[in-house]
Scaffold this motif. Structure first.
Motif, PDB file in Angstrom:
ATOM      1  N   THR A 197       0.855  -1.178   0.000  1.00  0.00           N
ATOM      2  CA  THR A 197       0.000   0.000   0.000  1.00  0.00           C
ATOM      3  C   THR A 197       0.897   1.235   0.000  1.00  0.00           C
ATOM      4  OG1 THR A 197      -0.110  -0.092   2.436  1.00  0.00           O
ATOM      5  CG2 THR A 197      -1.914  -1.119   1.202  1.00  0.00           C
ATOM      6  N   ALA A 198       0.614   2.176  -0.886  1.00  0.00           N
ATOM      7  CA  ALA A 198       1.503   3.323  -1.027  1.00  0.00           C
ATOM      8  C   ALA A 198       0.777   4.462  -1.726  1.00  0.00           C
ATOM      9  CB  ALA A 198       2.753   2.941  -1.824  1.00  0.00           C
ATOM     10  N   ILE A 223      -6.594   2.634  -7.718  1.00  0.00           N
ATOM     11  CA  ILE A 223      -6.569   3.825  -6.873  1.00  0.00           C
ATOM     12  C   ILE A 223      -7.634   3.624  -5.807  1.00  0.00           C
ATOM     13  CG2 ILE A 223      -6.907   6.314  -6.763  1.00  0.00           C
ATOM     14  CD1 ILE A 223      -6.143   6.416  -9.742  1.00  0.00           C
ATOM     15  N   GLY A 224      -7.220   3.611  -4.553  1.00  0.00           N
ATOM     16  CA  GLY A 224      -8.175   3.369  -3.480  1.00  0.00           C
ATOM     17  C   GLY A 224      -8.848   4.621  -2.969  1.00  0.00           C
ATOM     18  N   ASP A 225      -8.103   5.716  -2.915  1.00  0.00           N
ATOM     19  CA  ASP A 225      -8.656   6.966  -2.392  1.00  0.00           C
ATOM     20  C   ASP A 225      -7.703   8.103  -2.690  1.00  0.00           C
ATOM     21  OD1 ASP A 225      -6.971   7.833   0.196  1.00  0.00           O
ATOM     22  OD2 ASP A 225      -7.127   5.662   0.238  1.00  0.00           O
ATOM     23  N   LEU A 257      -2.609  10.463  -3.871  1.00  0.00           N
ATOM     24  CA  LEU A 257      -3.421   9.282  -4.155  1.00  0.00           C
ATOM     25  C   LEU A 257      -2.881   8.084  -3.390  1.00  0.00           C
ATOM     26  CD1 LEU A 257      -3.633   9.729  -8.023  1.00  0.00           C
ATOM     27  CD2 LEU A 257      -5.513  10.077  -6.412  1.00  0.00           C
ATOM     28  N   ASP A 258      -3.780   7.276  -2.875  1.00  0.00           N
ATOM     29  CA  ASP A 258      -3.406   6.073  -2.141  1.00  0.00           C
ATOM     30  C   ASP A 258      -3.949   4.864  -2.874  1.00  0.00           C
ATOM     31  OD1 ASP A 258      -2.375   7.501   0.288  1.00  0.00           O
ATOM     32  OD2 ASP A 258      -4.456   8.179   0.372  1.00  0.00           O
ATOM     33  N   GLY A 259      -3.147   3.814  -2.928  1.00  0.00           N
ATOM     34  CA  GLY A 259      -3.625   2.628  -3.619  1.00  0.00           C
ATOM     35  C   GLY A 259      -2.762   1.421  -3.332  1.00  0.00           C
TER      36      GLY A 259
END
Length: 369
Positions: A102-103, A124-126, A228-230
């Motif tokens: 996760t990064a 892309i998670g959030d 962006l986190d994903g």
């Protein structure tokens, strides 16, 4: 909330035995050889995660059995591994000790991609919509940060947020002195007499904001879509076994549906995520409010194919290069290629090391997982 947390199997191929075939006639026996059998694809994987509101669904998915359900469906083994230090998780991924991590988009670019590891953003998670912030101790405005030391995880998205914040105040990086501080230690660091300002992310940010004299003077909601986190996965691992991508995508969107569900099951899932992060339900839900979740794969797909994604990452890569994060040998911001859907590439198309690939999210949208 209370949080004290500090955000292989390879199956060997069997070589075929060469058999001498006897001839019935007077000619000498001839030998025929079969080609060595191809090595079966790797089927056991480790994915690293660190504590952050937008990544807690992964921890819950492991605990609840969702990971096993999808892994079994696609004939793989997936282990979610908690890493207490975020930078260390990136280093382990870069070194091949993890198959995914996760990064943020920036950290994926400046750590594994810059180290030469071909990395794919699986989904892309959030984006951080207030989950990252700049805190002053005994100060009221961002302008007062000038000439102060600033504790943060250097060369991470916290550094990027600081740079963007300084821009809005007409200041430069030279106007402050950064103090490298692990995310594992940054809450405790606030109490030190020589700490005058810091930048961090949730859940640490929420803890620091409760402390005496703490004032948040800038946060990531001012730069929507840039942090962006994903989930980042080894491109080579995905190519060798696409079932890894299918399983991880299935895991994510089943867990996302629970995360946002206003049902007893959804509440129970969020309570479990809160506990896993060292928080309570109220604290965790407050963090989710500052996290723009792409819970629906349609929304994630739209974000992945949007021109805004290219614009945001262009800004991020320029900052990263200016800070020397591409490595000593990098001569240009274009040295590392970043590929996007529809054939768009930033940087060197012959050296693409970070890929925004919508393949698996598209399968989720199409109901093909």
């Amino acid at each position: 909330m209370t949080v004290l947390f500090t955000r292989k199997r390879f199956i060997a191929a069997m070589a075929a035995t060469c058999l001498a075939l006897a001839s019935c006639g007077p000619k000498p026996a001839e030998k025929t050889e079969t080609a060595p059998a191809a090595a079966p694809a790797k089927t056991s994987y480790k994915i690293g995660w660190t504590i952050y509101a937008g990544w807690m669904p992964w921890a819950y998915a492991q605990q609840s059995g969702i990971v096993k359900k999808w892994a079994d469906k696609y004939g793989v083994e997936i282990e979610l591994v908690q890493i207490n230090d975020y930078v260390e998780s990136l280093n382990q991924f870069s070194a091949g000790k993890l198959d995914g991590v996760t990064a943020t988009n920036m950290d994926a670019l400046t750590v594994p991609a810059a180290a030469g590891k071909d990395t794919t953003v699986l989904m892309i998670g959030d984006y951080s919509n207030g989950n990252d912030g700049v805190i002053l101790k005994n100060g009221a405005t961002l302008a007062q940060i000038k000439d102060r030391p600033v504790n943060l995880v250097e060369l991470s998205v916290s550094h990027y947020l600081l740079a963007r914040a300084l821009e809005t105040a007409g200041l430069k990086m030279a106007d402050v002195k950064t103090v490298n501080t692990s995310d594992a230690d940054i809450v405790a660091a606030y109490s030190a007499a020589d700490t005058k300002a810091l930048v961090t992310w949730n859940p640490q940010l929420s803890e620091v904001k409760k402390m005496p004299g703490a004032t948040e003077v800038f946060d990531s909601s001012k730069i929507p879509g840039e942090i962006l986190d994903g989930l980042m996965v080894s491109t080579d691992a995905l190519k060798a076994n696409p079932n890894l991508g299918k399983a991880l995508t299935g895991i994510w969107y089943e867990t996302m549906a629970l995360t946002v569900a206003q049902t007893p099951e959804g509440k129970a899932a969020r309570e479990a995520m809160a506990k896993l992060s060292g928080s309570d339900l109220a604290g965790f839900e407050s963090q989710l409010k500052t996290t723009y979740l792409y819970a629906d794969p349609k929304a994630a797909l739209a974000a992945t194919v949007s021109p805004d994604l290219v614009t945001a990452n262009d800004r991020v890569r320029k900052f990263s290069f200016s800070m020397g994060l591409f490595g000593q040998g990098a001569k240009s911001v274009d040295d590392i290629g970043i590929s996007f859907p529809n054939g768009k590439t930033l940087g060197d198309p012959a050296n693409v090391k970070l890929r925004f690939d919508p393949t698996y999210v598209q399968q989720a949208v199409d109901g093909k997982l």
